[in-house]
Design a protein around this motif. Structure first.
Motif, mmCIF file in Angstrom:
data_model
loop_
_atom_site.group_PDB
_atom_site.id
_atom_site.type_symbol
_atom_site.label_atom_id
_atom_site.label_comp_id
_atom_site.label_asym_id
_atom_site.label_seq_id
_atom_site.Cartn_x
_atom_site.Cartn_y
_atom_site.Cartn_z
ATOM 1 N N GLU A 160 -17.039 -24.212 -6.171
ATOM 2 C CA GLU A 160 -15.862 -23.616 -5.512
ATOM 3 C C GLU A 160 -15.543 -24.344 -4.194
ATOM 4 O OE1 GLU A 160 -16.800 -19.553 -5.067
ATOM 5 O OE2 GLU A 160 -16.371 -19.033 -7.181
ATOM 6 N N GLU A 161 -16.585 -24.718 -3.463
ATOM 7 C CA GLU A 161 -16.352 -25.441 -2.195
ATOM 8 C C GLU A 161 -15.720 -26.808 -2.442
ATOM 9 O OE1 GLU A 161 -16.295 -25.696 1.879
ATOM 10 O OE2 GLU A 161 -16.921 -23.997 0.630
ATOM 11 N N THR A 162 -16.215 -27.516 -3.463
ATOM 12 C CA THR A 162 -15.619 -28.814 -3.780
ATOM 13 C C THR A 162 -14.183 -28.669 -4.273
ATOM 14 O OG1 THR A 162 -16.638 -28.655 -5.981
ATOM 15 C CG2 THR A 162 -17.830 -29.905 -4.287
ATOM 16 N N GLN A 163 -13.895 -27.589 -4.997
ATOM 17 C CA GLN A 163 -12.527 -27.369 -5.465
ATOM 18 C C GLN A 163 -11.580 -27.107 -4.289
ATOM 19 O OE1 GLN A 163 -11.970 -24.018 -8.034
ATOM 20 N NE2 GLN A 163 -9.968 -24.758 -8.783
ATOM 21 N N LYS A 164 -12.062 -26.328 -3.295
ATOM 22 C CA LYS A 164 -11.235 -26.067 -2.120
ATOM 23 C C LYS A 164 -10.939 -27.370 -1.359
ATOM 24 C CE LYS A 164 -12.691 -21.310 -1.247
ATOM 25 N NZ LYS A 164 -13.410 -20.403 -0.328
ATOM 26 N N LYS A 165 -11.964 -28.225 -1.213
ATOM 27 C CA LYS A 165 -11.754 -29.504 -0.529
ATOM 28 C C LYS A 165 -10.758 -30.374 -1.296
ATOM 29 C CE LYS A 165 -16.271 -29.766 1.727
ATOM 30 N NZ LYS A 165 -17.539 -30.517 1.824
ATOM 31 N N HIS A 166 -10.895 -30.332 -2.638
ATOM 32 C CA HIS A 166 -9.967 -31.130 -3.448
ATOM 33 C C HIS A 166 -8.531 -30.633 -3.309
ATOM 34 C CE1 HIS A 166 -8.334 -33.401 -6.767
ATOM 35 N NE2 HIS A 166 -7.941 -32.254 -7.364
ATOM 36 N N ARG A 167 -8.341 -29.326 -3.309
ATOM 37 C CA ARG A 167 -6.986 -28.773 -3.169
ATOM 38 C C ARG A 167 -6.390 -29.103 -1.796
ATOM 39 N NH1 ARG A 167 -4.952 -25.227 -6.714
ATOM 40 N NH2 ARG A 167 -6.266 -24.488 -8.434
#
Length: 218
Positions: free
Chosen positions: A42-49
């Motif tokens: 989830e943290e990596t997805q937030k950074k990607h977004r």
């Protein structure tokens, strides 16, 4: 993450209002702790977004810079002002001619006796003449002042010259001799004698010429 969302969507369809189904998180790659792996994903997805939202485009789609000379053309405005000035001058001259014709009878004259001489540069020439006269007056004033109080004064140099002559006389082996001025009376007498001799010569020459003429006649 996308697989998890699909599973949740499928489970929501299968469940009813009375029963609730809890599904576990299934990561894409094998891991030891699914809970920790889920938080990391989830943290990596937030950074990607956030990176996708903050990404800038490769192509420059902004408005080009606006330069003043492209909109405000000063040369064109200057030419337009000059054209309007020439039109205004021509209209004024035409109006003066019409007014002169209205004041007079409007007859045709071919002699041009009453023609007024007009010059476009008379004011400039008058100003130039006035400036030249003022400069000439200033130069004349400066010359006259220099004549009155000159740096090359004979009175100031005379004592120094006498002192130099005294030193030269003391240092020289032979004493300088003073020049004798010729007497005026002697010069006058010499001139009188020269004139008398010239008169005698001229008289004798005339007498000889007369004697020669008489002999030729005989």
């Amino acid at each position: 993450f996308f697989v998890d969302n699909e599973r949740k969507h499928f489970a929501a369809k299968m469940t009813t209002e009375e029963e609730v189904v809890y599904t576990s998180y299934e990561p894409l790659f094998p891991c030891q702790n699914k809970k920790i792996q889920r938080s990391l994903d989830e943290e990596t997805q937030k950074k990607h977004r956030s990176a996708v939202l903050q990404a800038s485009s490769v192509l420059d789609t902004k408005q080009p810079r606006v330069y003043i000379h492209q909109h405000l053309k000063l040369k064109k405005l200057q030419l337009e002002e000059e054209r309007l000035a020439t039109i205004e001058r021509d209209n004024r001259l035409l109006l003066e001619r019409i007014a002169k014709i209205m004041r007079t009878k409007g007859s045709i004259d071919n002699n041009n006796l009453n023609r007024e001489t007009k010059s476009l540069t008379i004011e400039r020439r008058q100003r130039e003449l006035l400036r030249v006269t003022q400069e000439n007056k200033e130069v004349l004033r400066r010359i006259m002042e220099r004549k009155e109080r000159s740096d090359y004064s004979r009175e100031n140099w005379q004592p120094r010259w006498q002192q130099d002559q005294y030193y030269m006389a003391q240092l020289s082996r032979f004493q300088p001799q003073k020049k004798k001025k010729p007497k005026k009376d002697e010069n006058k007498e010499d001139k009188k004698t020269e004139r008398s001799q010239q008169d005698e010569k001229s008289a004798s020459a005339e007498q000889e010429q007369q004697q020669k003429k008489q002999q030729q006649k005989k």
